[in-house]
Design an enzyme around this catalytic site. Sequence first.
Site, mmCIF file in Angstrom:
data_model
loop_
_atom_site.group_PDB
_atom_site.id
_atom_site.type_symbol
_atom_site.label_atom_id
_atom_site.label_comp_id
_atom_site.label_asym_id
_atom_site.label_seq_id
_atom_site.Cartn_x
_atom_site.Cartn_y
_atom_site.Cartn_z
ATOM 1 N N ASP A 171 74.614 50.564 75.188
ATOM 2 C CA ASP A 171 73.360 49.886 74.745
ATOM 3 C C ASP A 171 71.894 50.499 75.409
ATOM 4 O O ASP A 171 71.907 51.396 76.231
ATOM 5 C CB ASP A 171 73.433 48.418 75.060
ATOM 6 C CG ASP A 171 72.952 47.581 73.722
ATOM 7 O OD1 ASP A 171 71.855 48.084 73.177
ATOM 8 O OD2 ASP A 171 73.520 46.636 73.644
ATOM 9 N N ASP A 216 70.293 44.859 65.088
ATOM 10 C CA ASP A 216 71.644 44.057 64.866
ATOM 11 C C ASP A 216 71.718 43.466 63.751
ATOM 12 O O ASP A 216 70.820 43.181 63.254
ATOM 13 C CB ASP A 216 71.477 43.008 66.251
ATOM 14 C CG ASP A 216 71.763 43.453 67.351
ATOM 15 O OD1 ASP A 216 71.727 45.008 67.573
ATOM 16 O OD2 ASP A 216 72.000 42.904 68.265
HETATM 17 C C1 GLA Z 1 72.453 44.597 71.687
HETATM 18 C C2 GLA Z 1 73.285 45.792 70.644
HETATM 19 C C3 GLA Z 1 74.395 44.481 70.061
HETATM 20 C C4 GLA Z 1 75.243 43.647 71.275
HETATM 21 C C5 GLA Z 1 74.207 43.149 72.223
HETATM 22 C C6 GLA Z 1 74.732 42.692 73.396
HETATM 23 O O1 GLA Z 1 71.812 43.635 70.910
HETATM 24 O O2 GLA Z 1 72.613 45.985 69.633
HETATM 25 O O3 GLA Z 1 75.049 44.999 69.257
HETATM 26 O O4 GLA Z 1 75.837 44.814 72.172
HETATM 27 O O5 GLA Z 1 73.272 44.083 72.440
HETATM 28 O O6 GLA Z 1 73.871 41.923 74.277
#
Ligand code: GLA
Length: 385
Positions: A129, A186
Amino acid sequence: MKTPLAPVPPMGWNSWNTFGWNISDGLIRATADIFAESGLKDAGYEYIIIDDCWSEKQRDKNGRLVPDREKFPDGMKALADYIHSKGLKFGMYSCAGTHTCAGYPGSFEHEFEDAETFAEWGVDYLKYDYCYKPLSADGANLYRRMAMALRSCGRDILFSACNWGSDKVFEWIRSSGAQMFRSTGDIQDNWFKINEIAVSQLDKQPYGGAYCHNDMDMLVVGMHGNSDNGEVLGGVVGGCTDTEYRTHFALWAMMNSPLIIGCDVRKMTDTTKEILMNRDIISINQDPECRGPYIIRQWNNPENVFALVKPLADGEYAIGMFNLSDKRAEMSLQFYDIGLPVSSGRGLELYNCYSHSVTGTFTERYVTQLDSHGCDVFKARAVKV
Ligand code: GLA
């Protein structure tokens, strides 16, 4: 020579969309059991991936990451062994910054030792990430670093980069050595997000390809608004209709995204299983040539209605027709536009990927009505008529 990883888009499951913080050894084992029993594994789903919130808040005195003692009392090696015993692969999560998005230790300045730890635990896949990246650090360089750490750790670990499409990631990520790259923010379990993500990636199709795939985020198919993670997903969980889930899956498949399930597989309905295990749609996604589709827009409704056309390795073409609008709409696909003029003396034999049968052979064009948020997907073969 070593076999390269990810010749085609990876397939699996990830804990985040449904479970967020609420993960455990028991949940992950149960998910692996369902993979083996329900047909998911036979359909091609392979990686069981633990997302954020799996570790203690502090590294140990040697600087090593420590699995949460309550959630994973037997540690990660035992869990990896269990997953491997089912013929599946094990994925984990870390972050290029000092902390993960949920505030657990990140791998910044710990890249090589963390890669070594993951290798010792038997990890096969690392999602990486982008939260809490020090402002002065160069993001592309941090992905190169972890790629190098993984490539030298002594174990095959697929590198799943997740910087949400920042810094024109599609321009440099392939050269970093990553096998897939998140290209958007997301996803959420609602039609608005599915639509937004798909449309945002239509012009990025030339950048994906074998060994480095454009990851449009985990699937929400089958969630039906059920998530422990509502708050983190932005509070707009909502849920979709099965028509919308079917279209979501077809878009991700046609656009060569990795297919990473995000629902609770213990609770899949028959329709969810049918969508996720549709072998014809999966075979389009897993085509060995990994060619991004070209787009033909409906002349009188170009924003909402279009066809994606993807050449397949066996000489056929996958054709997905999509209606993103809120009304039923017509799609008339002129074969001229996809490269088949009438003068060729050929038409298209269309095989429907939902009825799993040949619809017929058509010349000049194919006209159909698509439900709101609906789609149709065919495999087409040019034949003499
Ligand atoms: C980010 C990523 C998600 C997930 C969250 C976890 O938002 O884009 O896919 O992994 O972190 O905290």
